[in-house]
Scaffold this motif. Structure first.
Motif, PDB file in Angstrom:
ATOM      1  N   PHE A  99       6.636   0.511 -13.052  1.00 49.99           N
ATOM      2  CA  PHE A  99       6.451   0.377 -11.608  1.00 49.99           C
ATOM      3  C   PHE A  99       5.054  -0.100 -11.227  1.00 49.99           C
ATOM      4  O   PHE A  99       4.702  -0.093 -10.048  1.00 49.99           O
ATOM      5  CB  PHE A  99       6.718   1.716 -10.916  1.00 49.99           C
ATOM      6  N   ILE A 100       4.260  -0.506 -12.197  1.00 48.87           N
ATOM      7  CA  ILE A 100       2.875  -0.854 -11.879  1.00 48.87           C
ATOM      8  C   ILE A 100       2.752  -2.210 -11.207  1.00 48.87           C
ATOM      9  O   ILE A 100       1.736  -2.512 -10.603  1.00 48.87           O
ATOM     10  CB  ILE A 100       1.999  -0.845 -13.156  1.00 48.87           C
ATOM     11  N   GLY A 101       3.776  -3.032 -11.306  1.00 48.80           N
ATOM     12  CA  GLY A 101       3.685  -4.382 -10.743  1.00 48.80           C
ATOM     13  C   GLY A 101       4.065  -4.433  -9.275  1.00 48.80           C
ATOM     14  O   GLY A 101       4.136  -3.418  -8.571  1.00 48.80           O
ATOM     15  N   ASP A 102       4.311  -5.622  -8.824  1.00 44.43           N
ATOM     16  CA  ASP A 102       4.687  -5.851  -7.439  1.00 44.43           C
ATOM     17  C   ASP A 102       6.029  -5.171  -7.149  1.00 44.43           C
ATOM     18  O   ASP A 102       7.011  -5.371  -7.878  1.00 44.43           O
ATOM     19  CB  ASP A 102       4.792  -7.358  -7.189  1.00 44.43           C
ATOM     20  N   SER A 159      -3.076   3.364  -3.905  1.00 45.75           N
ATOM     21  CA  SER A 159      -2.603   2.494  -2.841  1.00 45.75           C
ATOM     22  C   SER A 159      -3.612   1.367  -2.696  1.00 45.75           C
ATOM     23  O   SER A 159      -4.774   1.603  -2.335  1.00 45.75           O
ATOM     24  CB  SER A 159      -2.478   3.273  -1.528  1.00 45.75           C
ATOM     25  N   VAL A 160      -3.176   0.163  -2.994  1.00 42.88           N
ATOM     26  CA  VAL A 160      -4.061  -1.001  -2.969  1.00 42.88           C
ATOM     27  C   VAL A 160      -3.423  -2.087  -2.117  1.00 42.88           C
ATOM     28  O   VAL A 160      -2.384  -2.648  -2.492  1.00 42.88           O
ATOM     29  CB  VAL A 160      -4.323  -1.530  -4.389  1.00 42.88           C
ATOM     30  N   ASP A 161      -4.023  -2.356  -0.972  1.00 40.57           N
ATOM     31  CA  ASP A 161      -3.522  -3.401  -0.066  1.00 40.57           C
ATOM     32  C   ASP A 161      -2.043  -3.212   0.264  1.00 40.57           C
ATOM     33  O   ASP A 161      -1.253  -4.161   0.261  1.00 40.57           O
ATOM     34  CB  ASP A 161      -3.740  -4.796  -0.677  1.00 40.57           C
ATOM     35  N   GLY A 162      -1.667  -1.962   0.488  1.00 36.27           N
ATOM     36  CA  GLY A 162      -0.293  -1.669   0.857  1.00 36.27           C
ATOM     37  C   GLY A 162       0.675  -1.590  -0.301  1.00 36.27           C
ATOM     38  O   GLY A 162       1.841  -1.251  -0.111  1.00 36.27           O
ATOM     39  N   THR A 219      -0.619  -9.091 -11.489  1.00 38.31           N
ATOM     40  CA  THR A 219       0.495  -9.077 -10.535  1.00 38.31           C
ATOM     41  C   THR A 219       0.026  -8.960  -9.087  1.00 38.31           C
ATOM     42  O   THR A 219       0.618  -9.570  -8.189  1.00 38.31           O
ATOM     43  CB  THR A 219       1.460  -7.921 -10.845  1.00 38.31           C
ATOM     44  N   LEU A 220      -1.023  -8.184  -8.831  1.00 38.54           N
ATOM     45  CA  LEU A 220      -1.486  -7.972  -7.464  1.00 38.54           C
ATOM     46  C   LEU A 220      -2.694  -8.822  -7.102  1.00 38.54           C
ATOM     47  O   LEU A 220      -3.069  -8.900  -5.934  1.00 38.54           O
ATOM     48  CB  LEU A 220      -1.822  -6.489  -7.245  1.00 38.54           C
ATOM     49  N   GLY A 221      -3.342  -9.425  -8.095  1.00 39.06           N
ATOM     50  CA  GLY A 221      -4.483 -10.291  -7.814  1.00 39.06           C
ATOM     51  C   GLY A 221      -5.818  -9.618  -8.076  1.00 39.06           C
ATOM     52  O   GLY A 221      -5.927  -8.386  -8.107  1.00 39.06           O
ATOM     53  N   HIS A 222      -6.848 -10.438  -8.245  1.00 43.92           N
ATOM     54  CA  HIS A 222      -8.181  -9.913  -8.578  1.00 43.92           C
ATOM     55  C   HIS A 222      -8.803  -9.082  -7.458  1.00 43.92           C
ATOM     56  O   HIS A 222      -9.465  -8.076  -7.743  1.00 43.92           O
ATOM     57  CB  HIS A 222      -9.109 -11.064  -8.972  1.00 43.92           C
ATOM     58  N   ARG A 272      -3.221  -0.604 -18.828  1.00 40.62           N
ATOM     59  CA  ARG A 272      -2.356  -1.401 -17.959  1.00 40.62           C
ATOM     60  C   ARG A 272      -3.089  -2.002 -16.762  1.00 40.62           C
ATOM     61  O   ARG A 272      -2.450  -2.475 -15.820  1.00 40.62           O
ATOM     62  CB  ARG A 272      -1.156  -0.566 -17.474  1.00 40.62           C
ATOM     63  N   PHE A 273      -4.416  -2.001 -16.781  1.00 43.48           N
ATOM     64  CA  PHE A 273      -5.163  -2.586 -15.660  1.00 43.48           C
ATOM     65  C   PHE A 273      -4.928  -4.093 -15.571  1.00 43.48           C
ATOM     66  O   PHE A 273      -4.814  -4.647 -14.471  1.00 43.48           O
ATOM     67  CB  PHE A 273      -6.655  -2.299 -15.813  1.00 43.48           C
TER      68      PHE A 273
END
Length: 733
Positions: A460-463, A271-274, A207-210, A200-201
């Motif tokens: 829940f992996i997306g935004d 936790s990645v960029d909030g 969804t969150l960007g590179h 799921r990477f």
């Protein structure tokens, strides 16, 4: 000491004139002084013992040494120390050798370290002799190459390491593995190789960007380093692929435990960029020399095992076996046939497993489970074709078909019975999902309140905002939501707080073994039920098979029960028959107590006793024992060796014997192969087979080769061999 005294016996003052400067001209010394003062290059000299007696002031000043103080008088070879990267070791030996041999030194890179200061020089020099050939010392020049050297080291480091994570890169790992296998082959040592691929990477990246994806890869690398530690070397091959080299490990039990810890650690939230990101990993494992001798062979074996792990549902590990080569071919066939089945709407069926009330045993809901009746191969397990659908982008149309068919079937059920339909993370990420659900409800006429959508934590992996909006849109339709496989993730409490779930399904892994002494699963079930009750959610205990399990989960307060103890999944025709006859109550059928899983099978194996090999059939298999047929009247207590194929030999003792059937207990319990099977911890070593005269190669599929015994030393066989062909035919009739 003046530089002129070192390079010329004449030290007269320079005289005027514009004539050319010759070798004996005093102006030559002034030229050398100007060169030193310009800091273009430095000069140095040693005495006959190769101790430093002169160093240009500009060079000495870099180490706060006026006139070379602190450096003068030291042997030249001792001033240059070994660097941490090992390069210096190769430099120092030739320098000492060159000085002893009185050889000319040309542009030799060396490192001068004094206290905490260091610099790299390019050293040149020539031995000096007097008229009688007596050695006087060295005279030479040097220049600062520190910047160039540091750049060279950085370039070399970048060539070996991944710039993003700091781990070894593909080239470095390939070279390291090749070197290790070559050395270990000669030393008859083993080496395990793990191939990891993140699950799921891509969805997180999309969804969150590179940049978030890059940060996630760094965190994964850090977790891997904490788990593997000094036990192996970790590398990133590119993208979301990682590799781990584990020297001197062949115990598949230990490897399986390590793989399990890696899967658990990597699967914890990030936790990645909030934002919160959830991924997983699949792992393929191969071990040299058992699964491959050469680098390409071992890597290919680990790749096939990884492919199998991803095909088994992801978040799993697999050991390589020779059967996996056929598995890869079969997966390609499954994909082609599944595509045809969807296009032609042929062979796909929906079956329904009841969820019954824990107190009354009346059915309250049916979970929709897809089945595929292949025209040539018969029923294909969802565990085989669902992963193929996910990898080939067929899960979208397949999920839509399941939703439409389930709603249509449920609309024919009397009363207020609901249907639960599984929704994958891929479907959930589709913005059109609410429209698809609404269309299925409209086409079937099923009231929205009778449709439940079962979701796993992977949704829940997306935004978070997008996920929240999707929940709002689905609830607006009036459908119910259930959190499936609860307890297998790491942040379920957060999901319960923020997501509008109506039902929680307790994963069957907590039901299994919950009745065994010293097992914490029963306490976990109690905690989940209490939590769900406080949140006004219904609880379902999944996978209940034994009566003691049923008693436990009912006593702990679970609202609904699902499992084979009441019923397997039924086709629509059987569901309608029961409902039309008013049979809403299901009776519990199953063993009184839970026992360790036994795998039923019909598998030909070898049985070794003394120096004879017999053919046998294994009827079932568990971690601690097996039931076999093929030998007649084997006494209790007899020690046998079961050849399970692929170099797997299991020492066992006969504990039950009736005619041609024996129950055996293993001396060392088997372990999980990461799939639904079992395997031995250790295998026959190819090194041992090579010592017996066979060529050194990976273990071949099939039976272990018995060592040759001289005819005069052979004992007569102790047991009578049954005709397995006749026995199999008799059982079929």
């Amino acid at each position: 000491m003046a530089i002129g005294n070192l390079f010329s016996k004449r030290n007269d003052a320079a005289k005027g004139g514009q004539r050319p400067i010759g070798k004996s001209d005093p102006r030559r010394l002034a030229l050398l002084d100007d060169l030193e003062n310009a800091d273009i290059g430095w000069f140095w000299a040693t005495d006959a013992d190769c101790k430093l007696i002169y160093l240009s002031d500009n060079a000495a000043a870099r180490f706060d040494c006026a006139k070379g103080g602190g450096l003068l008088g030291q042997p030249l070879s001792q001033l240059f120390q070994v660097a941490d990267d090992g390069v210096e070791e190769r430099v120092r030996r030739p320098l000492a050798f060159l000085l002893r041999a009185r050889s000319t030194i040309i542009d030799l890179p060396v490192r001068l370290a004094v206290d905490d200061k260091e610099t790299w020089w390019s050293l040149s020099g020539k031995a000096q002799f007097d008229g009688e050939g007596e050695f006087l010392g060295y005279r030479g020049s040097a220049k600062d190459i520190t910047a160039a050297r540091e750049n060279e080291i950085e370039v070399g480091r970048m060539a070996k390491f991944d710039a993003l994570t700091g781990l070894a890169n593909r080239h470095s790992m390939t070279k390291r593995l090749a070197t290790t296998l070559t050395a270990y082959k000669a030393a008859k040592r083993s080496c395990a190789l793990m191939m990891l691929d993140l699950d799921r990477f891509k969805q997180v990246n999309d969804t969150l960007g590179h940049p978030a994806g890059d940060e996630l890869l760094k965190q994964v690398a850090q977790r891997l380093e904490r788990i593997i530690g000094t036990n192996g070397e970790i590398g990133r091959l590119g993208g979301d692929e990682f590799q781990v080299i584990l020297p001197d490990i062949e115990d598949r039990g230990r490897l399986g435990e390590l793989a399990g810890r890696v899967i658990q650690m990597v699967s914890q939230p990030y936790s990645v960029d909030g934002a919160r990101a959830i991924i997983g990993t699949s792992i393929g494992i191969a071990v040299a020399p058992f699964d491959g001798i050469e680098t390409e062979e071992l890597v290919s074996a680990a790749d096939l095992a990884l492919y199998s792990a991803k095909g088994g549902g992801r978040g799993q590990y697999r050991f390589y076996s020779s059967e996996l080569k056929d598995g890869a071919r079969i997966r390609r066939v499954i994909e082609e046939d599944l595509r045809d089945a969807l296009a032609m709407q042929s062979g796909l069926e929906m079956h329904y497993q009841p969820l019954v009330d824990a107190k009354t045993h009346n059915v309250k809901c049916f979970e929709a489970l897809i089945r595929w009746n292949h025209p040539q191969r018969g029923y294909i397990s969802p565990a085989d074709f669902i992963p193929v659908a996910e990898d080939s982008n067929l899960i979208g149309p397949l999920g839509e078909w399941v939703l439409r068919q389930s709603c249509e079937d449920a609309a024919a059920w009397p009363g207020d019975l609901s249907v639960a339909v599984n929704v994958s993370a891929v479907q959930f990420a589709n913005p059109e999902l609410p429209k698809i659900v609404a269309a299925a409800l409209d086409a079937s006429g099923l009231p929205p309140s009778r449709l439940e959508l079962e979701l796993t934590e992977s949704v829940f992996i997306g935004d978070p905002e997008t996920t929240k909006e999707m929940f709002k849109a689905l609830k607006k339709l009036g459908v119910r939501l259930a959190l499936d496989d609860f307890g297998t993730g790491y942040s379920s409490l957060g999901y319960l707080k923020n997501a509008p779930f109506d039902k929680i399904k307790i994963d069957q892994s907590f039901v299994r073994g919950s009745t065994e002494p010293d097992n914490n699963n029963s306490a976990i079930i109690t905690a989940i039920v209490s939590l769900a009750g406080a949140l006004n959610m219904v609880t379902v205990a999944e996978g209940v098979e034994a009566k003691d399990e049923l008693e436990l989960v009912s006593g702990r307060g679970a609202d609904l029960i699902q499992g084979w103890i009441f019923s397997r999944a039924l086709p629509q025709g059987q569901v309608l028959e029961r409902l039309e006859s008013g049979e809403l109550k299901f009776k519990a059928h199953g063993p009184a107590k839970y026992r360790a899983d036994r795998i039923s099978m019909f598998r030909r194996i070898g049985v070794i006793h003394e120096d004879h090999r017999y053919d046998a059939v294994m009827r079932n298999l568990s971690k601690t024992g097996a039931r076999i047929e093929g030998l007649l009247d084997v006494p209790l207590g007899t020690q046998l060796v079961l050849d399970l194929g692929g170099g797997q030999l299991a020492v066992c003792t006969v504990r039950r014997s009736e005619g041609g059937e024996q129950g055996v207990e293993f001396e060392v319990p088997l372990i999980s192969d990461g799939a639904d099977g079992l395997c031995t911890r250790h295998r026959v070593s190819p090194y041992m087979l090579a010592a017996a005269g066979m060529p050194l190669a990976a273990l071949p599929p099939g039976a272990y080769q018995m060592p040759k015994t001289r005819e005069n030393d052979k004992k007569p066989p102790r047991f009578m061999q049954l005709d397995l062909t006749t026995e199999a035919a008799r059982r079929e009739h």
